[in-house]
Design an enzyme around this catalytic site. Structure first.
Site, PDB file in Angstrom:
ATOM      1  N   CYS A  30       7.424 -14.876  -9.397  1.00  0.00           N
ATOM      2  CA  CYS A  30       6.848 -15.837  -8.674  1.00  0.00           C
ATOM      3  C   CYS A  30       6.479 -17.296  -9.299  1.00  0.00           C
ATOM      4  O   CYS A  30       5.837 -18.129  -8.912  1.00  0.00           O
ATOM      5  CB  CYS A  30       5.396 -15.235  -8.105  1.00  0.00           C
ATOM      6  SG  CYS A  30       5.878 -13.763  -7.051  1.00  0.00           S
TER       7      CYS A  30
ATOM      8  N   HIS B 202       0.377 -20.613  -6.890  1.00  0.00           N
ATOM      9  CA  HIS B 202       1.016 -19.590  -6.315  1.00  0.00           C
ATOM     10  C   HIS B 202       0.155 -18.783  -5.288  1.00  0.00           C
ATOM     11  O   HIS B 202      -1.033 -18.637  -5.604  1.00  0.00           O
ATOM     12  CB  HIS B 202       1.628 -18.682  -7.412  1.00  0.00           C
ATOM     13  CG  HIS B 202       2.088 -17.277  -6.970  1.00  0.00           C
ATOM     14  ND1 HIS B 202       3.201 -17.331  -5.872  1.00  0.00           N
ATOM     15  CD2 HIS B 202       2.182 -16.080  -7.009  1.00  0.00           C
ATOM     16  CE1 HIS B 202       3.487 -16.253  -5.371  1.00  0.00           C
ATOM     17  NE2 HIS B 202       2.805 -15.507  -6.061  1.00  0.00           N
TER      18      HIS B 202
ATOM     19  N   ASN C  42       3.272 -14.012   0.677  1.00  0.00           N
ATOM     20  CA  ASN C  42       3.817 -14.311  -0.518  1.00  0.00           C
ATOM     21  C   ASN C  42       5.331 -14.363  -0.532  1.00  0.00           C
ATOM     22  O   ASN C  42       5.974 -13.613  -0.377  1.00  0.00           O
ATOM     23  CB  ASN C  42       3.420 -13.071  -1.398  1.00  0.00           C
ATOM     24  CG  ASN C  42       3.805 -13.257  -3.095  1.00  0.00           C
ATOM     25  OD1 ASN C  42       4.579 -14.137  -3.185  1.00  0.00           O
ATOM     26  ND2 ASN C  42       3.134 -12.572  -3.713  1.00  0.00           N
TER      27      ASN C  42
HETATM   28  O1  UT7 Z   1       3.059 -12.707  -6.401  1.00  0.00           O
HETATM   29  C1  UT7 Z   1       2.486 -12.047  -7.626  1.00  0.00           C
HETATM   30  C2  UT7 Z   1       2.164 -10.701  -7.726  1.00  0.00           C
HETATM   31  N1  UT7 Z   1       1.302 -10.135  -6.692  1.00  0.00           N
HETATM   32  C3  UT7 Z   1      -0.046 -10.253  -6.653  1.00  0.00           C
HETATM   33  O2  UT7 Z   1      -0.628 -11.043  -7.248  1.00  0.00           O
HETATM   34  C4  UT7 Z   1      -0.879  -9.064  -5.740  1.00  0.00           C
HETATM   35  C5  UT7 Z   1      -2.355  -8.911  -6.489  1.00  0.00           C
HETATM   36  N2  UT7 Z   1      -2.878  -7.902  -5.812  1.00  0.00           N
HETATM   37  C6  UT7 Z   1      -3.459  -8.080  -4.610  1.00  0.00           C
HETATM   38  O3  UT7 Z   1      -3.139  -8.989  -3.905  1.00  0.00           O
HETATM   39  C7  UT7 Z   1      -4.325  -6.866  -4.136  1.00  0.00           C
HETATM   40  O4  UT7 Z   1      -4.710  -6.113  -5.232  1.00  0.00           O
HETATM   41  C8  UT7 Z   1      -3.740  -6.233  -2.799  1.00  0.00           C
HETATM   42  C9  UT7 Z   1      -3.739  -7.104  -1.524  1.00  0.00           C
HETATM   43  C10 UT7 Z   1      -2.114  -5.717  -3.213  1.00  0.00           C
HETATM   44  C11 UT7 Z   1      -4.592  -4.843  -2.481  1.00  0.00           C
HETATM   45  O5  UT7 Z   1      -6.115  -5.475  -2.097  1.00  0.00           O
HETATM   46  P1  UT7 Z   1      -7.152  -4.473  -2.943  1.00  0.00           P
HETATM   47  O6  UT7 Z   1      -8.403  -5.357  -2.359  1.00  0.00           O
HETATM   48  O7  UT7 Z   1      -6.940  -4.481  -4.298  1.00  0.00           O
HETATM   49  O8  UT7 Z   1      -7.183  -3.212  -1.982  1.00  0.00           O
HETATM   50  P2  UT7 Z   1      -6.742  -1.777  -2.944  1.00  0.00           P
HETATM   51  O9  UT7 Z   1      -5.535  -1.504  -3.488  1.00  0.00           O
HETATM   52  O10 UT7 Z   1      -7.823  -1.361  -3.802  1.00  0.00           O
HETATM   53  O11 UT7 Z   1      -7.157  -0.523  -1.612  1.00  0.00           O
HETATM   54  C12 UT7 Z   1      -8.318  -0.537  -1.056  1.00  0.00           C
HETATM   55  C13 UT7 Z   1      -8.185   0.113   0.234  1.00  0.00           C
HETATM   56  C14 UT7 Z   1      -7.490   1.818   0.011  1.00  0.00           C
HETATM   57  O12 UT7 Z   1      -8.064   2.787   0.431  1.00  0.00           O
HETATM   58  P3  UT7 Z   1      -9.281   3.671  -0.211  1.00  0.00           P
HETATM   59  O13 UT7 Z   1      -8.674   4.219  -1.379  1.00  0.00           O
HETATM   60  O14 UT7 Z   1     -10.316   2.651  -0.468  1.00  0.00           O
HETATM   61  O15 UT7 Z   1      -9.577   4.620   1.049  1.00  0.00           O
HETATM   62  C15 UT7 Z   1      -6.073   1.389   0.030  1.00  0.00           C
HETATM   63  O16 UT7 Z   1      -5.272   2.668   0.425  1.00  0.00           O
HETATM   64  O17 UT7 Z   1      -7.287  -0.359   1.232  1.00  0.00           O
HETATM   65  C16 UT7 Z   1      -6.042   0.614   1.549  1.00  0.00           C
HETATM   66  N3  UT7 Z   1      -5.139   0.065   1.703  1.00  0.00           N
HETATM   67  C17 UT7 Z   1      -4.789  -0.653   3.060  1.00  0.00           C
HETATM   68  N4  UT7 Z   1      -5.379  -0.442   4.101  1.00  0.00           N
HETATM   69  C18 UT7 Z   1      -5.205  -0.866   5.268  1.00  0.00           C
HETATM   70  C19 UT7 Z   1      -4.047  -0.765   0.916  1.00  0.00           C
HETATM   71  N5  UT7 Z   1      -3.283  -1.256   1.603  1.00  0.00           N
HETATM   72  C20 UT7 Z   1      -3.764  -1.323   2.909  1.00  0.00           C
HETATM   73  C21 UT7 Z   1      -3.232  -2.045   3.986  1.00  0.00           C
HETATM   74  N6  UT7 Z   1      -3.866  -1.660   5.008  1.00  0.00           N
HETATM   75  N7  UT7 Z   1      -2.295  -2.717   4.069  1.00  0.00           N
END
Ligand code: UT7
Length: 311
Positions: free
Chosen positions: A112, A236, A266
């Site tokens: 990215c 980005h 993204n």
């Molecule tokens: O391009 C450069 C590289 N990429 C990035 O910069 C991405 C950086 N990271 C992020 O943008 C975020 O970490 C994500 C968007 C990927 C995830 O968001 P988050 O707030 O960190 O969520 P999380 O991984 O902590 O998940 C929170 C909850 C989990 O459930 P529990 O364990 O709290 O019950 C996940 O299982 O959300 C759940 N979850 C979802 N729920 C609905 C994870 N993905 C999804 C989804 N829909 N798509």
């Protein structure tokens, strides 16, 4: 030092026609429009096409807007992490599609951050005698995404952005730049050949805000300017919350920030030039304005630059 700098003359963009909304994804995945919008800022993304076809379309638009013909270009730099094939470089296909002369055409893969690395490489080419460079950032992450994996499928989109970079005598308009990589963090975002993208989103999130702020601060200080001198911040587009956290720490208000993640998701190497094209087309950036760019991604790699807009 040869005493040659660069200006950016124009920009262009291309995205596939097919729109995939959050509700479309929620029809097949255990997710919802509310979760995706709240956690990422994404509302829809474009899916389809090939990296080379999107890159060529964006490149042609940048050329037309600069009032240039393909034969006016002396090099093609394509930032992509999803080449059409391992060999040849996708830049070769783009060169043929646009009808560029037989100038040097090559790919850069820095995930990215690729467009930022491409911008600095273009400045290097200009410094040693290349007059006009077509720089394109293009990616089709949809091709390396497991559409059953909700943690990634909701994030990615396809697209391309391009700029015409021109050498000028004197220091030019790239006021500062920095490029970074930390291979010890390469496990956070990876894709084996023939495999699917893997990402440790939480860890990347944590590192991303820190490296964007550090490298943006470095770029501002090396340009000898303060954050208040910046007319537009073009980060980005990985997650709206990362952009907002970085802006808050840097002291950049939202009205001075380019945001297209809501429409495109993204798009990796394409995200910064797509966001740039958006603010330029909307008249939110004028000649002489100082623009701060910051990218981060797989590698981990990250980079920032300050550019004075206009030729
Ligand atoms: O391009 C450069 C590289 N990429 C990035 O910069 C991405 C950086 N990271 C992020 O943008 C975020 O970490 C994500 C968007 C990927 C995830 O968001 P988050 O707030 O960190 O969520 P999380 O991984 O902590 O998940 C929170 C909850 C989990 O459930 P529990 O364990 O709290 O019950 C996940 O299982 O959300 C759940 N979850 C979802 N729920 C609905 C994870 N993905 C999804 C989804 N829909 N798509």
């Amino acid at each position: 030092m040869t005493g040659r700098g660069i200006v950016v003359r124009s920009c262009g963009m291309a995205v596939p026609d097919k729109v995939l909304t959050n509700d479309d994804l929620a029809a097949t995945l255990d997710t919802s429009d509310a979760w995706i919008a709240e956690r990422t800022g994404i509302r829809e993304r474009r899916i389809g096409g090939t990296t080379s076809s999107l890159a060529a379309e964006a490149g042609r638009q940048a050329l037309a807007r600069a009032g240039l013909e393909p034969e006016d270009i002396d090099a093609l730099v394509l930032a992509t992490t999803t080449p059409d094939a391992l060999v040849p470089a996708t830049a070769s296909t783009v060169q043929q599609l646009i009808g560029l002369p037989n100038v040097g055409a090559f790919d850069i893969n820095s995930a990215c951050s690729g467009f930022m690395f491409g911008l600095v490489v273009s400045a290097g080419l200009a410094a040693i005698g290349t007059d006009r460079i077509l720089l394109v950032g293009a990616d089709t992450l949809s091709r390396i995404t497991d559409w059953d994996d909700r943690s990634l499928a909701v994030l990615v989109g396809d697209g391309a952005g391009a700029v015409v970079v021109e050498a000028v005598d004197g220091p030019g308009n790239l006021l500062s730049h920095n490029l970074h990589a930390d291979g010890s963090l390469r496990h956070l975002l990876s894709c084996d050949i023939g495999g699917f993208l893997y990402m440790n989103g939480k860890e990347i999130f944590r590192s991303a805000v820190r490296v964007v702020v550090e490298s943006a601060d470095q770029a501002l200080s090396e340009a000898g300017i303060g954050v208040e001198d910046i007319a537009m911040f073009v980060p980005h587009q990985a997650n709206l919350r990362i952009i907002q956290a970085a802006c808050q720490r840097l002291g950049i208000p939202e009205e001075k920030t380019a945001i297209v993640i809501d429409r495109y998701g993204n798009t990796s190497s394409a995200s910064i030039p797509l966001a740039l094209e958006d603010v330029v087309s909307a008249g939110r950036v004028s000649d002489g304005d100082l623009v701060l760019f910051s990218g981060f991604g797989g590698g981990m790699s990250w980079a920032s630059a300050v550019l004075r807009w206009g030729a």
